[in-house]
Design a protein around this motif. Sequence first.
Motif, PDB file in Angstrom:
ATOM      1  N   THR A  95       0.807  -1.227   0.000  1.00 28.99           N
ATOM      2  CA  THR A  95       0.000   0.000   0.000  1.00 28.99           C
ATOM      3  C   THR A  95       0.836   1.270   0.000  1.00 28.99           C
ATOM      4  O   THR A  95       0.294   2.360  -0.215  1.00 28.99           O
ATOM      5  CB  THR A  95      -0.926   0.032   1.225  1.00 28.99           C
ATOM      6  N   THR A 121      -5.192   1.249   4.745  1.00 28.88           N
ATOM      7  CA  THR A 121      -4.766   0.735   3.438  1.00 28.88           C
ATOM      8  C   THR A 121      -4.627   1.833   2.394  1.00 28.88           C
ATOM      9  O   THR A 121      -4.192   1.561   1.277  1.00 28.88           O
ATOM     10  CB  THR A 121      -5.765  -0.318   2.938  1.00 28.88           C
ATOM     11  N   THR A 138      -6.567  -2.897   7.750  1.00 36.13           N
ATOM     12  CA  THR A 138      -6.234  -4.302   7.524  1.00 36.13           C
ATOM     13  C   THR A 138      -6.805  -5.221   8.584  1.00 36.13           C
ATOM     14  O   THR A 138      -7.027  -6.402   8.323  1.00 36.13           O
ATOM     15  CB  THR A 138      -4.708  -4.474   7.488  1.00 36.13           C
ATOM     16  N   GLU A 144     -11.072  -7.124   9.990  1.00 40.16           N
ATOM     17  CA  GLU A 144     -11.076  -6.013   9.030  1.00 40.16           C
ATOM     18  C   GLU A 144     -12.074  -4.951   9.467  1.00 40.16           C
ATOM     19  O   GLU A 144     -13.169  -5.268   9.934  1.00 40.16           O
ATOM     20  CB  GLU A 144     -11.432  -6.521   7.639  1.00 40.16           C
TER      21      GLU A 144
END
Length: 330
Positions: A95, A121, A138, A144
Amino acid sequence: MNTTRWGTALALLPLAALPLAPATPVALATPDALAAPATAAPPAQAREFTPIEDRYWNDAALRELLGDPVDSEQGDGAVTYRQFQHGWLFHTERTGVAEIHGDIAARYDSAGGYASLGAATSDELIAPDGVGRYNQFTGGTRGEASIYWTPDTGAQGVWGAVRAFWAEKGWEVGYLGYPTTTTEATPDGLGEQNQFVGPDAAGASVYSTERTGTHSVQGAIRDAWIAQGSETGPLGYPVTDELAAPDGVGRYNEFSGEQAGVAYWHPDAGAHWLTGAVLARWDELDRQSGYLGYPTSDPHEVEGGTQVDFQRGYILFDPVTGGVSDGPWS
């Protein structure tokens, strides 16, 4: 009287005769350095910048946005991260360097920071409606995660099974809309829940437990469910999303409860709930398709027991005998 003119004499001496101080380079102050606090100075050690340092020290606007570092750079395998006065920077090979700031960063901190949500991200993104802002993460101990912000809802976090359900339904552009609360445990500790703007801004709830799965309740049915105690009331947790009745007009949700329950809505009858023996009898009578039609009241006490009223009649439960009777309005 003779007077020595030392200035002239020194000027006439050859340069080699004058002792010279060792040369010391002078660093010229840049406008950024003059404007920054004394603590906001690049690392002095002779080494290459990390990706986080490289972006921070070469982006004046970012330094102004985030403020000074408040901790040293940390690492966790393939992820590095650093906290600043007003936000965070994260780096992964996939990223690059991503930032969070402002209200989203404050929500990130209150939710447990990196250990709970992991790394951002991307930089803060603009939602499709042009109003909201968001970051995806993440995932840490909460799985998540997403944090979404609007002027009306503030910054709210969504994670775990609730987030997976919300994503499946179209995120904030789906019928649930933006979250209005952050994911939290239910009072009984059995699940998690989030509140959302909902269709027509009428409100929606998403509840998730291992036993009942993850489902939403919205609008007038949600209001009726909340009035009877939400998941702690007789109806318990939802076991379906809102469904269309066979006539295509009414809507309903099924619930778990100690005894199975339902809540139905019809534009002429409103939203009402029933459970137990009354529901079992209504099932036998083909629910809203039978002669009674839709419920027009919640369970209420009358002489002889607990009754639910319907468009064309009633069902009465007698707690003494356990018997159930029904009939049309006379």
